[in-house]
Design a protein around this motif. Structure first.
Motif, PDB file in Angstrom:
ATOM      1  N   ALA A   1      14.823  40.735  47.126  1.00 45.53           N
ATOM      2  CA  ALA A   1      15.954  40.824  46.201  1.00 45.53           C
ATOM      3  C   ALA A   1      15.917  39.593  45.310  1.00 45.53           C
ATOM      4  O   ALA A   1      15.377  38.545  45.685  1.00 45.53           O
ATOM      5  CB  ALA A   1      17.281  40.908  46.943  1.00 45.53           C
ATOM      6  N   THR A   2      16.483  39.739  44.116  1.00 47.06           N
ATOM      7  CA  THR A   2      16.547  38.631  43.170  1.00 47.06           C
ATOM      8  C   THR A   2      18.013  38.327  42.874  1.00 47.06           C
ATOM      9  O   THR A   2      18.799  39.240  42.607  1.00 47.06           O
ATOM     10  CB  THR A   2      15.818  38.980  41.862  1.00 47.06           C
ATOM     11  OG1 THR A   2      14.480  39.379  42.168  1.00 47.06           O
ATOM     12  CG2 THR A   2      15.769  37.782  40.928  1.00 47.06           C
ATOM     13  N   VAL A   3      18.363  37.054  42.955  1.00 46.19           N
ATOM     14  CA  VAL A   3      19.728  36.597  42.698  1.00 46.19           C
ATOM     15  C   VAL A   3      19.697  35.582  41.568  1.00 46.19           C
ATOM     16  O   VAL A   3      18.815  34.706  41.529  1.00 46.19           O
ATOM     17  CB  VAL A   3      20.345  35.970  43.969  1.00 46.19           C
ATOM     18  CG1 VAL A   3      21.603  35.169  43.646  1.00 46.19           C
ATOM     19  CG2 VAL A   3      20.651  37.047  45.000  1.00 46.19           C
TER      20      VAL A   3
ATOM     21  N   SER B   1      26.391  30.547  58.592  1.00 46.15           N
ATOM     22  CA  SER B   1      27.309  31.588  58.142  1.00 46.15           C
ATOM     23  C   SER B   1      27.150  31.843  56.652  1.00 46.15           C
ATOM     24  O   SER B   1      26.672  32.898  56.248  1.00 46.15           O
ATOM     25  CB  SER B   1      28.750  31.197  58.464  1.00 46.15           C
ATOM     26  OG  SER B   1      29.647  32.198  58.022  1.00 46.15           O
ATOM     27  N   ALA B   2      27.544  30.868  55.833  1.00 46.92           N
ATOM     28  CA  ALA B   2      27.471  31.038  54.385  1.00 46.92           C
ATOM     29  C   ALA B   2      26.796  29.862  53.685  1.00 46.92           C
ATOM     30  O   ALA B   2      26.231  30.023  52.605  1.00 46.92           O
ATOM     31  CB  ALA B   2      28.881  31.219  53.813  1.00 46.92           C
ATOM     32  N   GLN B   3      26.849  28.673  54.288  1.00 46.15           N
ATOM     33  CA  GLN B   3      26.326  27.488  53.605  1.00 46.15           C
ATOM     34  C   GLN B   3      24.799  27.504  53.553  1.00 46.15           C
ATOM     35  O   GLN B   3      24.136  27.857  54.516  1.00 46.15           O
ATOM     36  CB  GLN B   3      26.819  26.229  54.303  1.00 46.15           C
ATOM     37  CG  GLN B   3      28.324  26.057  54.194  1.00 46.15           C
ATOM     38  CD  GLN B   3      28.802  24.850  54.961  1.00 46.15           C
ATOM     39  OE1 GLN B   3      28.280  23.752  54.779  1.00 46.15           O
ATOM     40  NE2 GLN B   3      29.787  25.037  55.825  1.00 46.15           N
TER      41      GLN B   3
ATOM     42  N   ALA C   1      28.838  31.384  38.961  1.00 47.70           N
ATOM     43  CA  ALA C   1      28.715  32.796  39.337  1.00 47.70           C
ATOM     44  C   ALA C   1      27.394  32.993  40.053  1.00 47.70           C
ATOM     45  O   ALA C   1      26.432  32.263  39.820  1.00 47.70           O
ATOM     46  CB  ALA C   1      28.784  33.695  38.107  1.00 47.70           C
ATOM     47  N   ALA C   2      27.351  33.986  40.928  1.00 52.02           N
ATOM     48  CA  ALA C   2      26.110  34.392  41.586  1.00 52.02           C
ATOM     49  C   ALA C   2      26.084  35.912  41.603  1.00 52.02           C
ATOM     50  O   ALA C   2      27.086  36.550  41.945  1.00 52.02           O
ATOM     51  CB  ALA C   2      26.030  33.833  43.001  1.00 52.02           C
ATOM     52  N   THR C   3      24.938  36.484  41.198  1.00 50.84           N
ATOM     53  CA  THR C   3      24.826  37.930  41.035  1.00 50.84           C
ATOM     54  C   THR C   3      23.499  38.414  41.588  1.00 50.84           C
ATOM     55  O   THR C   3      22.469  37.754  41.392  1.00 50.84           O
ATOM     56  CB  THR C   3      24.889  38.310  39.531  1.00 50.84           C
ATOM     57  OG1 THR C   3      25.983  37.648  38.924  1.00 50.84           O
ATOM     58  CG2 THR C   3      25.022  39.807  39.350  1.00 50.84           C
ATOM     59  N   VAL C   4      23.534  39.554  42.277  1.00 52.18           N
ATOM     60  CA  VAL C   4      22.293  40.205  42.705  1.00 52.18           C
ATOM     61  C   VAL C   4      21.788  41.023  41.514  1.00 52.18           C
ATOM     62  O   VAL C   4      22.437  41.981  41.095  1.00 52.18           O
ATOM     63  CB  VAL C   4      22.524  41.127  43.916  1.00 52.18           C
ATOM     64  CG1 VAL C   4      21.194  41.704  44.403  1.00 52.18           C
ATOM     65  CG2 VAL C   4      23.223  40.381  45.051  1.00 52.18           C
ATOM     66  N   VAL C   5      20.644  40.635  40.937  1.00 58.78           N
ATOM     67  CA  VAL C   5      20.151  41.325  39.742  1.00 58.78           C
ATOM     68  C   VAL C   5      19.126  42.408  40.069  1.00 58.78           C
ATOM     69  O   VAL C   5      18.911  43.323  39.273  1.00 58.78           O
ATOM     70  CB  VAL C   5      19.580  40.342  38.703  1.00 58.78           C
ATOM     71  CG1 VAL C   5      20.690  39.475  38.124  1.00 58.78           C
ATOM     72  CG2 VAL C   5      18.492  39.459  39.289  1.00 58.78           C
ATOM     73  N   SER C   6      18.509  42.328  41.236  1.00 61.18           N
ATOM     74  CA  SER C   6      17.636  43.425  41.683  1.00 61.18           C
ATOM     75  C   SER C   6      17.503  43.369  43.195  1.00 61.18           C
ATOM     76  O   SER C   6      17.675  42.311  43.807  1.00 61.18           O
ATOM     77  CB  SER C   6      16.250  43.345  41.032  1.00 61.18           C
ATOM     78  OG  SER C   6      15.531  42.240  41.520  1.00 61.18           O
TER      79      SER C   6
ATOM     80  N   ASP D   1      24.378  39.971  50.815  1.00 56.69           N
ATOM     81  CA  ASP D   1      25.688  40.577  51.041  1.00 56.69           C
ATOM     82  C   ASP D   1      26.802  39.654  50.554  1.00 56.69           C
ATOM     83  O   ASP D   1      27.754  40.098  49.899  1.00 56.69           O
ATOM     84  CB  ASP D   1      25.858  40.893  52.527  1.00 56.69           C
ATOM     85  CG  ASP D   1      27.209  41.536  52.838  1.00 56.69           C
ATOM     86  OD1 ASP D   1      27.521  42.582  52.250  1.00 56.69           O
ATOM     87  OD2 ASP D   1      27.952  40.975  53.658  1.00 56.69           O
ATOM     88  N   LEU D   2      26.682  38.359  50.855  1.00 61.51           N
ATOM     89  CA  LEU D   2      27.724  37.419  50.445  1.00 61.51           C
ATOM     90  C   LEU D   2      27.748  37.247  48.929  1.00 61.51           C
ATOM     91  O   LEU D   2      28.825  37.136  48.329  1.00 61.51           O
ATOM     92  CB  LEU D   2      27.538  36.067  51.137  1.00 61.51           C
ATOM     93  CG  LEU D   2      27.665  36.064  52.665  1.00 61.51           C
ATOM     94  CD1 LEU D   2      27.607  34.636  53.206  1.00 61.51           C
ATOM     95  CD2 LEU D   2      28.933  36.747  53.130  1.00 61.51           C
ATOM     96  N   VAL D   3      26.563  37.225  48.300  1.00 59.67           N
ATOM     97  CA  VAL D   3      26.521  37.165  46.832  1.00 59.67           C
ATOM     98  C   VAL D   3      27.209  38.388  46.251  1.00 59.67           C
ATOM     99  O   VAL D   3      28.037  38.289  45.331  1.00 59.67           O
ATOM    100  CB  VAL D   3      25.065  37.072  46.326  1.00 59.67           C
ATOM    101  CG1 VAL D   3      25.013  37.257  44.807  1.00 59.67           C
ATOM    102  CG2 VAL D   3      24.432  35.736  46.709  1.00 59.67           C
ATOM    103  N   ASP D   4      26.889  39.559  46.796  1.00 58.32           N
ATOM    104  CA  ASP D   4      27.456  40.807  46.283  1.00 58.32           C
ATOM    105  C   ASP D   4      28.975  40.859  46.463  1.00 58.32           C
ATOM    106  O   ASP D   4      29.696  41.451  45.650  1.00 58.32           O
ATOM    107  CB  ASP D   4      26.790  41.995  46.987  1.00 58.32           C
ATOM    108  CG  ASP D   4      27.149  43.326  46.348  1.00 58.32           C
ATOM    109  OD1 ASP D   4      27.069  43.435  45.103  1.00 58.32           O
ATOM    110  OD2 ASP D   4      27.512  44.259  47.081  1.00 58.32           O
TER     111      ASP D   4
END
Length: 209
Positions: A20-22, A154-156, A195-200, A49-52
């Motif tokens: 996946a690409t973020v 967890s998330a860090q 911002a953080a986004t899953v682009v693919s 999942d957390l980015v999404d």
């Protein structure tokens, strides 16, 4: 709730099958991450999942170490979104799953070189594995931060600012910066993820939950 000490919960966590690409925006610049679900399916799946979910938007980079030697840029603590949280508390938060209202922890997951399956729940040294991990701490990788407990991530996350081989086998690398390392190099303590986004690759995310 304490982090789990078994890998059994891994079966209930999001898994990334493939890559996946973020894209992450920091200080107006773009960092492009390629995440490796082949070698770190649970760790990469958790991050995607957390980015999404938007968990990383507005989080603070609370730990930046460049002196005396380039080390890491660490962020992603969900509690850092709240500007009223004192800086000394940052680094203590976890992602709380809104479905369970409990923190979601992921097991330490490291695939040894040449292995078909990751080692879960322990460092390679604890597992008696002598070969290095498939995903090493080269400059520009992304890995999960955790406490001393192996299954407390967890998330860090952190970006490496240099090659850090002494971390290999102890922390879970799950991807790398493929564009924008110059942006990472400029991050200062207190900067935020805009911002953080899953682009693919979002279609490669599989969740049993």
């Amino acid at each position: 709730s304490e982090p789990t000490d078994t890998a059994s919960e891994a079966s209930e966590l999001p898994v990334l099958e493939g890559t996946a690409t973020v894209e992450m925006t920091v200080n107006g610049g773009t960092i492009v991450l390629e995440l490796d679900g082949a070698q770190a399916p649970v760790t990469a799946g958790n991050f995607v999942d957390l980015v999404d979910r938007g968990v990383y938007d507005s989080t603070v980079f609370h730990r930046v170490i460049r002196e005396p030697d380039p080390f890491v840029v660490q962020g992603g603590d969900p509690i850092s979104v709240d500007p009223s949280v004192p800086p000394q508390q940052l680094g203590t938060g976890s992602f709380v799953d809104p479905d369970t209202e409990r923190p979601r922890y992921i097991p330490l997951e490291i695939t040894p070189a040449g292995a078909e399956e990751p080692v879960f729940g322990q460092t390679l040294r604890m597992a008696g594995v002598v070969q290095p991990p498939e995903l090493a701490h080269e400059r520009g990788v992304i890995a999960m931060a955790r406490s001393q407990a192996p299954n407390s991530a967890s998330a860090q996350f952190y970006f490496t600012l240099a090659e850090l081989p002494f971390l290999d086998g102890d922390y879970a690398v799950f991807g790398r910066v493929i564009e924008g390392m110059d942006v990472v190099d400029q991050i200062q303590q207190g900067d935020r993820v805009e911002a953080a986004t899953v682009v693919s690759g979002l279609d490669n995310l599989v969740s049993d939950g």
